[in-house]
Design a protein around this motif. Structure first.
Motif, PDB file in Angstrom:
ATOM      1  N   HIS A 196       0.829  -0.949   0.173  1.00  0.00           N
ATOM      2  CA  HIS A 196      -0.039  -0.130  -0.069  1.00  0.00           C
ATOM      3  C   HIS A 196       0.803   1.333   0.067  1.00  0.00           C
ATOM      4  O   HIS A 196       0.383   2.597   0.004  1.00  0.00           O
ATOM      5  N   TYR A 197       2.253   1.192   0.023  1.00  0.00           N
ATOM      6  CA  TYR A 197       3.028   2.186   0.323  1.00  0.00           C
ATOM      7  C   TYR A 197       3.113   3.104  -1.118  1.00  0.00           C
ATOM      8  O   TYR A 197       2.934   2.389  -2.033  1.00  0.00           O
ATOM      9  N   CYS A 198       3.403   4.464  -1.190  1.00  0.00           N
ATOM     10  CA  CYS A 198       3.594   5.107  -2.147  1.00  0.00           C
ATOM     11  C   CYS A 198       4.517   4.691  -3.287  1.00  0.00           C
ATOM     12  O   CYS A 198       5.318   4.255  -2.772  1.00  0.00           O
ATOM     13  N   PRO A 199       4.488   5.050  -4.288  1.00  0.00           N
ATOM     14  CA  PRO A 199       5.709   4.775  -5.375  1.00  0.00           C
ATOM     15  C   PRO A 199       6.840   5.450  -5.022  1.00  0.00           C
ATOM     16  O   PRO A 199       6.880   6.590  -4.620  1.00  0.00           O
ATOM     17  N   GLY A 200       7.904   4.600  -5.127  1.00  0.00           N
ATOM     18  CA  GLY A 200       9.215   5.161  -4.591  1.00  0.00           C
ATOM     19  C   GLY A 200       9.464   5.056  -3.012  1.00  0.00           C
ATOM     20  O   GLY A 200      10.618   5.472  -2.513  1.00  0.00           O
ATOM     21  N   CYS A 201       8.568   4.624  -2.194  1.00  0.00           N
ATOM     22  CA  CYS A 201       8.946   4.830  -0.787  1.00  0.00           C
ATOM     23  C   CYS A 201       9.923   3.568  -0.461  1.00  0.00           C
ATOM     24  O   CYS A 201       9.893   2.655  -0.607  1.00  0.00           O
ATOM     25  N   GLY A 202      10.638   4.215   0.531  1.00  0.00           N
ATOM     26  CA  GLY A 202      11.731   3.413   1.149  1.00  0.00           C
ATOM     27  C   GLY A 202      11.312   2.020   1.986  1.00  0.00           C
ATOM     28  O   GLY A 202      11.764   0.981   2.137  1.00  0.00           O
ATOM     29  N   HIS A 203      10.124   2.108   2.647  1.00  0.00           N
ATOM     30  CA  HIS A 203       9.539   1.179   3.385  1.00  0.00           C
ATOM     31  C   HIS A 203       9.506  -0.143   2.689  1.00  0.00           C
ATOM     32  O   HIS A 203       9.703  -1.367   3.141  1.00  0.00           O
ATOM     33  N   SER A 204       8.940  -0.194   1.528  1.00  0.00           N
ATOM     34  CA  SER A 204       8.827  -1.273   0.494  1.00  0.00           C
ATOM     35  C   SER A 204      10.192  -1.708   0.415  1.00  0.00           C
ATOM     36  O   SER A 204      10.498  -3.151   0.340  1.00  0.00           O
ATOM     37  N   GLY A 247       2.054   4.058  11.819  1.00  0.00           N
ATOM     38  CA  GLY A 247       2.962   4.577  11.142  1.00  0.00           C
ATOM     39  C   GLY A 247       2.482   3.777   9.664  1.00  0.00           C
ATOM     40  O   GLY A 247       1.624   3.142   9.490  1.00  0.00           O
ATOM     41  N   CYS A 248       3.242   4.559   8.685  1.00  0.00           N
ATOM     42  CA  CYS A 248       2.901   3.969   7.284  1.00  0.00           C
ATOM     43  C   CYS A 248       3.051   2.332   7.300  1.00  0.00           C
ATOM     44  O   CYS A 248       2.342   1.756   6.672  1.00  0.00           O
ATOM     45  N   SER A 249       3.915   1.981   8.074  1.00  0.00           N
ATOM     46  CA  SER A 249       4.314   0.662   8.052  1.00  0.00           C
ATOM     47  C   SER A 249       3.285  -0.357   8.885  1.00  0.00           C
ATOM     48  O   SER A 249       3.538  -1.532   9.441  1.00  0.00           O
ATOM     49  N   ASN A 266      13.950   6.122   9.196  1.00  0.00           N
ATOM     50  CA  ASN A 266      13.984   7.420   9.386  1.00  0.00           C
ATOM     51  C   ASN A 266      13.754   8.333   8.131  1.00  0.00           C
ATOM     52  O   ASN A 266      14.357   8.456   7.444  1.00  0.00           O
ATOM     53  N   ASN A 267      12.412   8.676   7.837  1.00  0.00           N
ATOM     54  CA  ASN A 267      12.199   9.343   6.789  1.00  0.00           C
ATOM     55  C   ASN A 267      11.819  10.848   7.078  1.00  0.00           C
ATOM     56  O   ASN A 267      11.203  11.521   6.296  1.00  0.00           O
ATOM     57  N   ALA A 268      12.304  11.537   8.100  1.00  0.00           N
ATOM     58  CA  ALA A 268      12.331  12.652   8.721  1.00  0.00           C
ATOM     59  C   ALA A 268      10.996  13.468   8.659  1.00  0.00           C
ATOM     60  O   ALA A 268      10.807  14.506   8.933  1.00  0.00           O
ATOM     61  N   TYR A 313       6.469  12.506  10.001  1.00  0.00           N
ATOM     62  CA  TYR A 313       5.492  11.570  10.286  1.00  0.00           C
ATOM     63  C   TYR A 313       4.454  11.320   8.994  1.00  0.00           C
ATOM     64  O   TYR A 313       3.916  12.008   8.473  1.00  0.00           O
ATOM     65  N   GLY A 314       5.013  10.200   8.520  1.00  0.00           N
ATOM     66  CA  GLY A 314       4.281   9.965   6.862  1.00  0.00           C
ATOM     67  C   GLY A 314       2.954   9.653   7.256  1.00  0.00           C
ATOM     68  O   GLY A 314       2.177  10.366   6.574  1.00  0.00           O
ATOM     69  N   MET A 315       2.616   8.759   7.804  1.00  0.00           N
ATOM     70  CA  MET A 315       1.176   8.158   7.727  1.00  0.00           C
ATOM     71  C   MET A 315       0.099   9.259   7.906  1.00  0.00           C
ATOM     72  O   MET A 315      -1.093   9.295   7.387  1.00  0.00           O
ATOM     73  N   PRO A 338      13.470   7.123   1.902  1.00  0.00           N
ATOM     74  CA  PRO A 338      12.856   8.375   1.231  1.00  0.00           C
ATOM     75  C   PRO A 338      11.340   8.354   1.439  1.00  0.00           C
ATOM     76  O   PRO A 338      10.661   7.280   1.435  1.00  0.00           O
ATOM     77  N   CYS A 339      10.473   9.592   1.616  1.00  0.00           N
ATOM     78  CA  CYS A 339       9.055   9.655   1.882  1.00  0.00           C
ATOM     79  C   CYS A 339       8.814  10.349   0.650  1.00  0.00           C
ATOM     80  O   CYS A 339       8.540  11.745   1.028  1.00  0.00           O
ATOM     81  N   PRO A 340       8.647  10.230  -0.736  1.00  0.00           N
ATOM     82  CA  PRO A 340       8.388  11.039  -1.865  1.00  0.00           C
ATOM     83  C   PRO A 340       7.037  11.897  -1.484  1.00  0.00           C
ATOM     84  O   PRO A 340       6.939  13.101  -2.045  1.00  0.00           O
ATOM     85  N   THR A 341       6.243  11.245  -1.083  1.00  0.00           N
ATOM     86  CA  THR A 341       4.679  12.079  -0.888  1.00  0.00           C
ATOM     87  C   THR A 341       4.859  12.927  -0.084  1.00  0.00           C
ATOM     88  O   THR A 341       4.675  14.325  -0.322  1.00  0.00           O
ATOM     89  N   ASN A 342       5.277  12.929   1.247  1.00  0.00           N
ATOM     90  CA  ASN A 342       5.471  13.982   2.202  1.00  0.00           C
ATOM     91  C   ASN A 342       6.480  15.176   2.049  1.00  0.00           C
ATOM     92  O   ASN A 342       6.586  16.156   2.538  1.00  0.00           O
ATOM     93  N   TRP A 343       7.608  14.511   1.440  1.00  0.00           N
ATOM     94  CA  TRP A 343       8.435  15.671   0.815  1.00  0.00           C
ATOM     95  C   TRP A 343       8.196  16.421  -0.346  1.00  0.00           C
ATOM     96  O   TRP A 343       8.985  17.328  -0.695  1.00  0.00           O
TER      97      TRP A 343
END
Ligand SMILES: Cc1ncc(C[n+]2csc(CCOP(=O)(O)OP(=O)(O)O)c2C)c(N)n1
Ligand code: SF4
Lengths: 75, 252
Positions: free
Chosen positions: B19-27, B53-55, B123-125, B127-129, B214-219
């Protein structure tokens, strides 16, 4: 999608798990991956492997692919 | 002609779309965990503590046992499981809003008690979710939904360096900071994770891998821009490398 032959390596991209992030486009040292131009059922433009590429199965695309959508083979 | 498989989807990764965004480091990190657990043959004796959290849905993807914790309480839940079942390999998977904000106390005290657990600290700097609010790890000047003009030191302080903080805690044995923004860094991250698990297998103490992710969505960046941003900005504040290694000392 199955791409093929007459080369040392090739990859298979699972079009349905691809989210079109294009990270693999950037890291492929042979520029062998590009936009397929077609939208998958999740609504993403998926990536595709170019048939006439110089792929040597280095595996970089699969290492960086966040979706684990790429499998790499060597002939 | 024989065809050799160079890379296959990890066995322990369930056949399911992230369910992660494209390019997300979690995956990427999920993928690495699956590979390491499989290669170290730990599937039958490992438990993951995923966070809010996102994960939060990590159990949908990794085919191993999981026990969800409350926000920030990963280290406490892991302590409980490890103490009643010392043979089990227990690791927490925590974001920066989780481990370095609401869960700072639990983490520091678990480390100080030398709990034989491992923390995978993503650490994606931000709060993603919850929509990209500022975290303790947010960079100076970084714009987030709660620091729309950029983080200011005199109001919000400095990015918190959890790895360095934990390195001075007596009970920690192995701490490394890595990133998942290039093939080389991803390989290093995989090595660091297996080393951290090995510390636990050898019953040496607390281990942690901090992964810049990386958290492309929130960055508010494209996936590839966010992967570059890790190198351009985050690494300056959070230098990569082994922060603490007491493995040899503990072994003798
Ligand atoms: C006790 C409690 N407080 C607040 C929340 C809301 N909440 C859910 S996830 C989250 C932030 C998670 O951020 P982070 O740990 O950085 O993980 P990321 O989403 O970036 O991976 C918050 C504040 C919660 N679930 N429980
Ligand atoms: S919000 Fe950020 S951390 Fe969460 S899934 Fe999207 S890119 Fe990943």
């Amino acid at each position: 999608m199955k791409a093929k032959v007459k080369m040392k390596g090739y990859i298979e991209i699972n079009q349905e798990s691809c989210k079109g992030c294009q990270i693999c486009f950037y890291f492929c040292p042979k520029s062998s991956i590009s936009d397929s131009g077609s939208i998958n059922s999740s609504g993403y433009f998926s990536a595709c492997f170019s048939d006439n590429s110089e792929c040597n199965a280095c595996g970089i695309c699969a290492i960086v692919c966040p979706e684990a959508a790429i499998e790499v083979y060597r002939e | 002609m024989t065809i050799k498989t160079v890379y296959k989807r990890p066995k322990l990764l369930k056949e399911r779309l992230f369910h992660y965004c494209p390019g997300c480091g979690h995956s990427v990190i999920h993928k690495l965990l699956c590979e390491v657990i499989d290669e170290m043959n730990l599937k039958e004796r490992i438990v993951c503590i995923p966070p809010p959290g996102c994960s939060v849905f990590a159990y949908n993807y990794l085919d191993i046992d999981m026990a969800e914790s409350a926000h920030g309480r990963g280290a406490a839940v892991a302590t409980g499981i490890k103490r009643v079942s010392p043979e089990t390999i227990v690791f927490t998977y925590q974001g920066d809003g989780d481990l370095s904000a609401i869960g700072t106390a639990e983490t520091i005290h678990a480390a100080n008690r030398e709990e034989k657990i491992t923390a995978i600290f993503v650490n994606n700097a931000v709060y993603g979710m919850t929509g990209g609010q500022m975290a303790p790890t947010t960079m100076i000047g970084q714009k987030t939904t709660t620091s729309p003009y950029g983080r200011e030191v005199n109001k919000e302080g400095y990015p918190l360096k959890m790895s360095e903080i934990l390195s001075v805690v007596e009970g920690t044995v192995y701490i490394e900071r890595t990133a998942v923004n290039s093939p080389k860094n991803i390989k290093k991250t995989k090595k660091a994770i297996s080393k951290a698990f090995q510390v636990q297998i050898d019953n040496l103490g607390f281990s942690m891998v901090e992964i810049l992710s990386p958290c492309p969505t929130n960055w508010k960046m494209s996936p590839i821009e966010s992967w570059h941003w890790v190198d351009k900005e985050m690494v300056k504040e959070f230098p990569l490398g082994v922060i603490k290694d007491r493995i040899k000392v503990k072994k003798c």
